[in-house]
Motif scaffolding. Structure first.
Motif, short mmCIF file in Angstrom:
data_model
loop_
_atom_site.label_atom_id
_atom_site.label_comp_id
_atom_site.label_asym_id
_atom_site.label_seq_id
_atom_site.Cartn_x
_atom_site.Cartn_y
_atom_site.Cartn_z
N SER A 27 -0.84 -18.06 -9.66
CA SER A 27 -1.63 -16.85 -9.86
C SER A 27 -2.51 -16.75 -8.84
O SER A 27 -3.30 -17.69 -8.47
CB SER A 27 -2.35 -16.83 -11.08
OG SER A 27 -3.32 -15.78 -11.24
N SER A 29 3.07 -19.64 -19.29
CA SER A 29 2.02 -19.12 -19.86
C SER A 29 1.83 -20.01 -21.29
O SER A 29 1.22 -19.29 -22.22
CB SER A 29 2.64 -17.74 -20.46
OG SER A 29 3.88 -17.67 -21.21
N GLU A 73 -2.51 -15.26 -21.55
CA GLU A 73 -1.29 -14.74 -21.09
C GLU A 73 -1.57 -13.44 -19.95
O GLU A 73 -0.75 -12.84 -19.47
CB GLU A 73 -0.67 -14.15 -22.19
CG GLU A 73 -0.04 -15.13 -23.29
CD GLU A 73 0.70 -14.49 -24.31
OE1 GLU A 73 0.68 -13.36 -24.52
OE2 GLU A 73 1.41 -15.17 -25.14
N ASN A 128 7.53 -23.11 -18.94
CA ASN A 128 7.04 -21.54 -18.93
C ASN A 128 5.46 -21.55 -18.66
O ASN A 128 4.71 -22.44 -19.60
CB ASN A 128 7.20 -21.02 -20.29
CG ASN A 128 6.84 -19.39 -20.45
OD1 ASN A 128 5.93 -19.19 -19.63
ND2 ASN A 128 7.38 -18.61 -21.21
N LYS A 166 0.89 -12.56 -12.22
CA LYS A 166 0.66 -11.18 -11.75
C LYS A 166 0.15 -11.40 -10.45
O LYS A 166 -0.92 -12.10 -10.08
CB LYS A 166 -0.19 -10.59 -12.69
CG LYS A 166 0.32 -10.13 -14.00
CD LYS A 166 -0.68 -9.44 -14.96
CE LYS A 166 -0.13 -9.05 -16.22
NZ LYS A 166 -1.37 -8.14 -16.97
N PHE A 174 -0.16 -13.31 -16.66
CA PHE A 174 1.28 -13.32 -16.50
C PHE A 174 1.89 -11.87 -16.81
O PHE A 174 1.26 -11.40 -17.66
CB PHE A 174 1.99 -14.28 -17.18
CG PHE A 174 1.35 -15.61 -16.97
CD1 PHE A 174 1.91 -16.45 -15.87
CD2 PHE A 174 0.36 -16.10 -17.68
CE1 PHE A 174 1.48 -17.66 -15.62
CE2 PHE A 174 0.04 -17.61 -17.25
CZ PHE A 174 0.39 -18.28 -16.06
N ASP A 175 2.92 -11.81 -16.37
CA ASP A 175 4.10 -10.66 -16.71
C ASP A 175 5.02 -11.12 -17.66
O ASP A 175 5.68 -12.06 -17.02
CB ASP A 175 4.67 -9.73 -15.57
CG ASP A 175 3.86 -9.02 -14.80
OD1 ASP A 175 3.00 -8.28 -15.71
OD2 ASP A 175 4.11 -8.96 -13.64
N ILE A 176 4.92 -11.04 -18.99
CA ILE A 176 5.70 -11.71 -19.80
C ILE A 176 7.07 -10.84 -20.17
O ILE A 176 6.98 -9.73 -20.37
CB ILE A 176 4.93 -11.93 -21.26
CG1 ILE A 176 3.62 -12.59 -21.02
CG2 ILE A 176 5.87 -12.66 -22.13
CD1 ILE A 176 3.71 -14.14 -20.52
N ALA A 230 7.70 -15.96 -18.09
CA ALA A 230 6.32 -15.40 -17.59
C ALA A 230 6.36 -15.60 -15.92
O ALA A 230 6.45 -16.67 -15.41
CB ALA A 230 5.33 -16.46 -18.16
N THR A 231 5.97 -14.59 -15.41
CA THR A 231 5.56 -14.52 -13.88
C THR A 231 4.26 -14.05 -13.70
O THR A 231 3.72 -13.18 -14.19
CB THR A 231 6.49 -13.41 -13.34
OG1 THR A 231 7.97 -13.87 -13.64
CG2 THR A 231 6.59 -13.65 -11.83
#
Length: 703
Positions: A252, A351, A382, A349, A191, A385-387, A188-189
Motif C-alpha cells: 500500500s 486484508s 479493508e 490474503n 489500492k 484494499f480492493d476486495i 485483496a489488492t
C-alpha cells in the motif's frame, strides 16, 4: 481337432512367455530426471512439503520434476492409473515426459508404445497455462492464442484423453504451488491511488507500522535462563533491556511510500512479481530477529507469518544489496532492516488478520540449545484494499463427459441400431415369414455390425472388458472406468440386460463384429460349396468345454497378474481383426486368419469352441427368463430338420434349443414359419389340400 487343441495350447504358452516382459511401475532415479533436464547439475531430494524434485544448474533453479500419481487420480481405459514422470521449468513449460507405468491394453499389446510416446511428445514445450484440445493439430490455426490442438491416436481416444488430463492437471498443480505467476489473483489488492503523507508516529498510531517490544524479562522467561548466562556475543545487554521489532506491510502506498520514500517504493514495485506481497522487518535492542548465518535472498529461519493458523514463508528480496539501508521520516534504519516477499498463491490474503512469529533458537553452550517462540498480531483496515470476489475455478469436465460429447453422432447411430435389433426380435415371426426379406435384413445388419460397430465405432466387446469388473471386487467399483468408452458402455448395458431376458444370443448373433465376420466367411463357404466338416453331436458337446476352460484360466490369471491376463487374452482375435484392421505383427495376423480359415470348414469355429467371452456370456445368460424360439411337438421327433440345418448345433437331436450355445440367428424361425420348408407345416398343408379333393369325389358319387 486334437491338433488344433495342441496348437492353441502352444499359443497360450507363447503368450505366457510374452508376459515375462514386466509392466511394473518403474522407480524415479536421478538419471531419469537428468533426461528431462539435460543441463542439470544438481537434482534435489523429494521435498517434504510438496511432492516435487527441485532441479538446479549450479545454484540456478531450472524447474521441478514430479510423478503424476502424487497429484492426480485419473483411471485410464484399463481402470489403472497412468503414472508419468514430468518436468516443468520455472516458466511453466513442460520440458520432458517419461512413462513410469501404464496399463493401457491398446499400447501394450496392440498399437505398441510408439504412438503413445509420439502423442506425449506433443506436450513438450507447451506451457501449463495453455488450453490443450485433443483432436487434430491441423486445427491449430491461430498460433497467437493460448489454445493448442494436438493429434489424438485413432483407436485409443480414451487413453490419450486421460494422458492429456494427467499431464496438464498435475503440471498445473505444481505450477500453482511452486511457480510465481500461476496462482489465482489475491482476494485483496492494495489500492495504488490511496496515499497521503504520514509521519512515523501517525503510521504507528494507525497500526500501519508495528513496534513490537519484547522485554528482557519476557525473553528470559521464555528461554528459562538469564541472558547473562549465554555467550557474550549472543545478546547485547549493554544496549538496553528492550528488544523491539518494527514491521509493516509495504504494497500500500499509504504505508510503503511513507516508509521507503517515493523512489525506493517504485523500485520495490518493479521488483515484486505478480501476487507478491512485501513486508519490512527490522529490530533494535539486545537481540536481532535475523539468525547469525542468514544470507540475503533466502528465507530466514527465525521469522515467519501465520494466517488462519497456516504458516507462510518470507523470502528476502535482497533489496539493499546495492543501496544503503535507509527509511524515510524519523525512524532510523538498523543493520538488520530487510524487505521480504510473501506469495499469495498459497492462500495468503493481506486484508485478513495475521501474526508475525519469532522462532528463536540460541546456544547456551556447545551442548545445549534453547528455544523460544513469540507472536505479534497485525491487522490492516479493508479500506487499504480492493476486495475482489474469490474466483471460483471452473472444474474441468470429467474425461468421460468429453468423450461422450465428442462421439454423440456415433452414440446416436448405435442406439438406433439397438432399437432396430430389438424390433427384429420383437417381430421375428412376422419378419421371418418373408424369407427373402429376412435374409436381406440379416445380411444388412451383419455388414452394419462389422463395418460400423466394429471397424468404425470400435465396439468389439472383449473378455478384457470384464477384467475391471473382476478387479472391482478387490479394488472397489468405479463407474468412470466403464463410462470412458460410450460405445462399449452402451453395448455392455444392452447386452447385460438382454442376457437375463433371452440369453447371450443377441450379442453373439447380431452385435459381435468378429461374429459377423465369421458369418460372412460361412456365406463364402456356402457360395463356393466348400465341403463342411461334420462333427458328431457327442464330440461337439465335449469341445464346448475348451472355451469354458479358457475363461476360467483367464479369470484366475487376472487376479494374479492383470498384465499376464491381458496378454493371454490374445487368444481372442478381436484386437487383430477388428481394432487394428489386421495391421499387426504377422504371428497375430496368421493366428486370426487360421481361425477364420477353419470357419470355412466348420461354421463359426471360433465362437463355438474357443471364445472365452461367449463362454462368460453363456454363464450369465443361463439365468435368462424367456425362451422365445418357438418349437412344435414334432420338433426332434419325428422332424429333425432344424437339428441338421443349425450350423452351430445349438439345437439338440431331441429338437430343443440350447440357449447357452444359440446365437439366435433366427434361421430356425424362418423354417418354423415357412410351410414350404418346415416338414410338419408341409404335411399339414398337403393334408389340407387333400381334404377338398375327397369332398368333391364324394359329391360326384352321390350324383
Amino acid at each position: 481337432m486334437k491338433r488344433f487343441t495342441f496348437v492353441l495350447g502352444i499359443w497360450l504358452v507363447i503368450c505366457c512367455s510374452i508376459c515375462s516382459v514386466s509392466h511394473a511401475e518403474e522407480s524415479i532415479t536421478p538419471e531419469r530426471i537428468q533426461q528431462l533436464f539435460p543441463k542439470a547439475t544438481v537434482i534435489g531430494e523429494k521435498q517434504a512439503d510438496y511432492p516435487v524434485y527441485p532441479v538446479y544448474q549450479l545454484q540456478e533453479l531450472l524447474g521441478y520434476a514430479f510423478q503424476s500419481n502424487d497429484l492426480v487420480e485419473l483411471p485410464g481405459f484399463s481402470g489403472d492409473r497412468i503414472n508419468l514422470l514430468i518436468g516443468i521449468d520455472v516458466q511453466g513449460n513442460i520440458v520432458g515426459i517419461d512413462i513410469l507405468h501404464h496399463h493401457e491394453p491398446i499400447f501394450l499389446h496392440g498399437l505398441g508404445p510408439e504412438p503413445m510416446l509420439k502423442f506425449l511428445d506433443q506436450y513438450i514445450g507447451q506451457n501449463v497455462s495453455n488450453r490443450v484440445i485433443v483432436d487434430s493439430a491441423s486445427n491449430d490455426t491461430n498460433p497467437n492464442d493460448n489454445t493448442v490442438h494436438v493429434d489424438g491416436v485413432t483407436k485409443a481416444t480414451v487413453s490419450v484423453i486421460v494422458m492429456s488430463d494427467t499431464v496438464l492437471l498435475s503440471a498445473l498443480q505444481v505450477a500453482r504451488n511452486k511457480l510465481t505467476g500461476f496462482a489465482s489473483a489475491p482476494a485483496a489488492t492494495a489500492k495504488q491511488d490511496n496515499y497521503e503523507p504520514l509521519t512515523t508516529a501517525q503510521l504507528l498510531e494507525k497500526g500501519y507500522l508495528k513496534a513490537w517490544q519484547i522485554s528482557r524479562e519476557t525473553f528470559e522467561n521464555a528461554l528459562g535462563s538469564d541472558l547473562d548466562d549465554y555467550p557474550t556475543e549472543t545478546f547485547d545487554t549493554d544496549f538496553n533491556d528492550t528488544f523491539t521489532v518494527y514491521y509493516a506491510y509495504l504494497n500500500s502506498p499509504l504505508i510503503g511510500r511513507n516508509l521507503l520514500g517515493e523512489d525506493a517504493f517504485n523500485r520495490l514495485q518493479s521488483m515484486l512479481k505478480p501476487n507478491e506481497q512485501a513486508f519490512m522487518v527490522m529490530s533494535e535492542g539486545y537481540f536481532s530477529y535475523l539468525d547469525a548465518d542468514f544470507k540475503p535472498g533466502t528465507v530466514p529461519s527465525q521469522v515467519s507469518l501465520t494466517q488462519n493458523e497456516l504458516p507462510f514463508a518470507m523470502r528476502d528480496l535482497n533489496f539493499f544489496s546495492f543501496e544503503p539501508q535507509a527509511l524515510e521520516g524519523d525512524l532510523a534504519a538498523t543493520e538488520d532492516l530487510q524487505l521480504f516477499a510473501v506469495n499469495t498463491q498459497s492462500g495468503f490474503n493481506p486484508s485478513v488478520p495475521m501474526q508475525l512469529n519469532l522462532n528463536i533458537e540460541v546456544a547456551k553452550n556447545h551442548l545445549i540449545k534453547q528455544q523460544a517462540q513469540f507472536s505479534s498480531d497485525y491487522a490492516l483496515p479493508e479500506a487499504l484494499f480492493d476486495i475482489a470476489e474469490v474466483e471460483v475455478m471452473e472444474e474441468p469436465q470429467p474425461a468421460w463427459v468429453r468423450v461422450w460429447k465428442m462421439r454423440w453422432h456415433t452414440i446416436t447411430i448405435l442406439v438406433l441400431s439397438l432399437i432396430t435389433v430389438t424390433a427384429i426380435f420383437a417381430f421375428q415371426h412376422k419378419l421371418s415369414a418373408n424369407q427373402a426379406l429376412f435374409r436381406k435384413v440379416r445380411w444388412g445388419f451383419m455388414f452394419f455390425t462389422l463395418f460400423f460397430i466394429g471397424w468404425y465405432a470400435q465396439g468389439q466387446l472383449s473378455i478384457v472388458n470384464i477384467y475391471p469388473i473382476l478387479q472391482s471386487f478387490i479394488n472397489g467399483f468405479d463407474l468412470q472406468v466403464y463410462l470412458m468408452d460410450p460405445v462399449l458402455f452402451i453395448l455392455w448395458l444392452y447386452v447385460f440386460i438382454s442376457l437375463f431376458i433371452v440369453g447371450r444370443g443377441i450379442f453373439c448373433g447380431w452385435l459381435c463384429p468378429f461374429g459377423a465376420l465369421q458369418e460372412m466367411v460361412g456365406w463364402v463357404a456356402k457360395r463356393f460349396r466348400i465341403r463342411q466338416y461334420k462333427i458328431s453331436f457327442s464330440l461337439h458337446r465335449r469341445l464346448w468345454w475348451i472355451k469354458y476352460a479358457i475363461l476360467i484360466g483367464l479369470a484366475a490369471t487376472s487376479y494374479y497378474s492383470l498384465s499376464a491376463a491381458e496378454v493371454l487374452s490374445e487368444v481372442e482375435p478381436f484386437k487383430t481383426a477388428i481394432t487394428l484392421h489386421f495391421v499387426r505383427y504377422w504371428p497375430f495376423v496368421l493366428y486370426t486368419l487360421v481361425l477364420l480359415g477353419l470357419g470355412l470348414f466348420i461354421n463359426k469355429f471360433y465362437c463355438r469352441y474357443v471364445c472365452p467371452l461367449g463362454a462368460g456370456l453363456a454363464v450369465l445368460g443361463y439365468f435368462h427368463k424367456f425362451e422365445w424360439l418357438t418349437r412344435r411337438k414334432e420338433c426332434g421327433k419325428p422332424c429333425t430338420m432344424c437339428y441338421h440345418k443349425c450350423d452351430i448345433k445349438a439345437i439338440t437331436p431331441e429338437g430343443k434349443v440350447d440357449y447357452n450355445e444359440c446365437v439366435q440367428c433366427l434361421e430356425c424361425i424362418v423354417y418354423y414359419n415357412n410351410d414350404d420348408l418346415c416338414p410338419p407345416l408341409k404335411k399339414a398343408k398337403k393334408t389340407k389340400r387333400a381334404k377338398p379333393d375327397i369332398a368333391d369325389s364324394l359329391a360326384t358319387e352321390v350324383k
